[in-house]
Structure formats: structure tokens, C-alpha cells
Scaffold this motif. Sequence first.
Motif, PDB file in Angstrom:
ATOM      1  N   GLY A 232       0.788  -1.222   0.000  1.00  0.00           N
ATOM      2  CA  GLY A 232       0.000   0.000   0.000  1.00  0.00           C
ATOM      3  C   GLY A 232       0.819   1.270   0.000  1.00  0.00           C
ATOM      4  N   ASP A 239       1.267   7.408  -8.064  1.00  0.00           N
ATOM      5  CA  ASP A 239       0.200   7.533  -7.070  1.00  0.00           C
ATOM      6  C   ASP A 239       0.168   8.890  -6.384  1.00  0.00           C
ATOM      7  OD1 ASP A 239      -0.308   4.654  -7.444  1.00  0.00           O
ATOM      8  OD2 ASP A 239       1.606   4.450  -6.430  1.00  0.00           O
ATOM      9  N   ARG A 289      -7.419   8.671  -2.901  1.00  0.00           N
ATOM     10  CA  ARG A 289      -6.718   7.430  -3.267  1.00  0.00           C
ATOM     11  C   ARG A 289      -7.332   6.262  -2.511  1.00  0.00           C
ATOM     12  NH1 ARG A 289      -1.971   4.610  -1.177  1.00  0.00           N
ATOM     13  NH2 ARG A 289      -1.886   6.179   0.471  1.00  0.00           N
ATOM     14  N   GLY A 291      -7.537   1.642  -2.381  1.00  0.00           N
ATOM     15  CA  GLY A 291      -7.063   0.348  -2.842  1.00  0.00           C
ATOM     16  C   GLY A 291      -8.190  -0.398  -3.532  1.00  0.00           C
ATOM     17  N   MET A 332      -4.046   0.662  -6.989  1.00  0.00           N
ATOM     18  CA  MET A 332      -4.382   1.922  -6.339  1.00  0.00           C
ATOM     19  C   MET A 332      -5.023   2.803  -7.387  1.00  0.00           C
ATOM     20  SD  MET A 332      -1.226   3.072  -3.975  1.00  0.00           S
ATOM     21  CE  MET A 332      -0.191   1.858  -3.177  1.00  0.00           C
TER      22      MET A 332
END
Length: 372
Positions: A232, A239, A289, A291, A332
Motif C-alpha cells: 500500500g 500515485d 486514493r 485500494g 491503487m
Amino acid sequence: MSDLLTTPLAGLHAELGARMVPFAGYSMPVQYPQGLMAEHKHTREAAGLFDVSHMGQLKLSGPDAAAAFESLMPVDVIGLGVNKQRYGLLLTDDGTIIDDLMFVNRGDHLFVIVNGACKVGDIQHMKDRIGARCDVTPMPERGLLALQGPKAVDALERVVPGVKALVFMTGSPFQFHGQDIFITRSGYTGEDGFEISVHESQADALARELLAQPEVKPIGLGARNSLRLEAGLCLYGNDIDTTTTPVEAGLNWAMQKIRRTGGERAGGFPGAHKVLGQLDDATQVKRKRVGLIGIDRVPVREHTQLRDMQGNPIGEVTSGLLGPTIDKPVAMAYVDVAHTAVGTRVNAIVRGKPVAMEVAPMPFVPNRYYRG
């Protein structure tokens, strides 16, 4: 490839049969003959050695160095104890992310590690903004090795006695063959591990001694990417970048309370109006953001469009692959705030067809940092 810079381990990579690729202006090993999947799993199970000498290393020195560095980030620098390490974020005047970095209070100076692709710009940014308040000294003569995995401590303790006393996010100076090295217990894989700053003249010898340990194998950038995504952890340029704020990126934890609310050290960093405004008023945040885990076994890559179940565009994937440990597609992405709740179903559009995914908590694989 002939125009690329090389690290002090270039000869070793060639001996080991690495496949080299351009990365951040350097010729870097993406994988070795055993392959990405085996390298990823070996790091999770034993210990992997990464050459990360493309990263930028520098020191900030002078009596005002901590306060000066703190003026560039929404992070507590002044309050960091000696030999403690912290994650930081350089921000633009609009509150977006120039780079993420790690820094250690060495007592008489701050030791800073920045991303390889950003290091020239980062160093110039620091010189321009705080060069009158402290000395900004690049250290291009230093190599950087990362030893990661549950057996990293066993291997490194044989080569550099005493490292097992370190805990996560602390560092200390050590000696290797009579030369100064600096080791932190940290890394970019979600596993226990270490990062070792070593003079370029000693980097090859240190790498060879580590690879001689039975637990250790060489690992390339490919597995480094899959490991950090399962953990992560953000990759700068994918990202997080100068279009994203720390709040949008879910990095609120990296901004200590003393810089966020009340008191003389709250605010005062570039873009504070934007960042603190987003922290105070959630309606100012339009996307976040998240997952994602795939429902089907179809890997979803960066720049893939995401849509809601009615077919409306809601965001975009920033990193994605088939996670070797979790054995599922993971990604992501930034999505609008209405679709950030865990369990929300979304569709990734892969070659024109919808691929079902679900918003999931990160990390995808539990972190195993050693905290003592």
C-alpha cells in the motif's frame, strides 16, 4: 542505454545476469534470471538485496536546519529525536506533492533520502528555499542498498554486528571494513528490513558479502514495485505527484498534529491554506486514493479508467498488477469521494470491457515492520 548513469553495482549486476532497463536516468536491474515472481516471494519469505543507489542522498546542516526544513513540509522536523527517522512530503505553493522522502535526525545534521527521478529538482528546491538558512549538501558519492525480508536481520547481523538493536524508523552509524556506513531499519516492501548508506568505494564489497549469506538473493525493480504495491505504499509519479495533495492521497498520518492545529508551529508550510482547508472541510476534497482488489483474475494497469455500476466515469487507476502474495489483481486509484467506501464495486475498463473490482483497505498484505 549508453547515455544512462550507472550505480556502483553495475559490474555486479552484469555478473548476476540482470536485465537492465532505464529508470530515473540510470541503468537499473529490473529482474535477475530467477524472475520477478520468484524474487517477490523470496523477499517475503527470506531476504532480498536491492540496489537503490539511484536515490538522492543529502545532508542539511547548521543550527537552523531543522526549522528550515520544517518550513518546506507539513511535518514535525524540530521534534524528531536523534537517530529517529520520519517520512516527509515536499509541497508546492498549491499544496500538491513535489516529492516524498525520508529523513533522519543525525544530531549534528539531517540526513535526507529523496526519489531518484526527483533528486535534481528537490535539491535545487531546497537550495532556493532554505539555502540561506542551512547548508544543503548533496552526497553523490554514497551508494544505497536495501536488504528486505523477515530474515534480513539475521543476514545483516553477521556482516554488521549490532544492527539487530535497531527498531523500525530508527538509524545508527556502523562500520564496514573500517569505513563509516549508516543504517536505518526501514524500507519500501512492507517487510522488516534495512537501508544502508555506504560510500561508493565500499558498495560492491558490501553487496557481495550480503549475497554470500544463505538467506539473501538479488532483487530487481520489478519485484520492488510489486512488493510496495501490496504494502500500500505510494510510488512518486504514479500515485502521488504535483496534481495530488496529501489529503487526497490519504497521507494525513504523515502530517503530525503539531503542524495541523493550533500553536505557533501549525501551518507555515507551502500550500498550507489548501492542505489545512481540506483537513478542516471534507467537502473541499473531491477525490481520494483507494485500494482496489479484482473480482476476476484480470490485471488492471495504471491509467485504466474506472466507472461506476451505471457506466459513469469516476476515476483512474494509478498503479496495478497481479499481486504475487495475495494472488489477486490489486491496484491503487483515485476515485470521487462517493465511491471510496470499502466494499464499493467499480468497473475498470480493460480493452473496452468492464472488469469488476472492489474498494479494499490497504495494505493488501499485512506489514511486518519490527517495532521492538
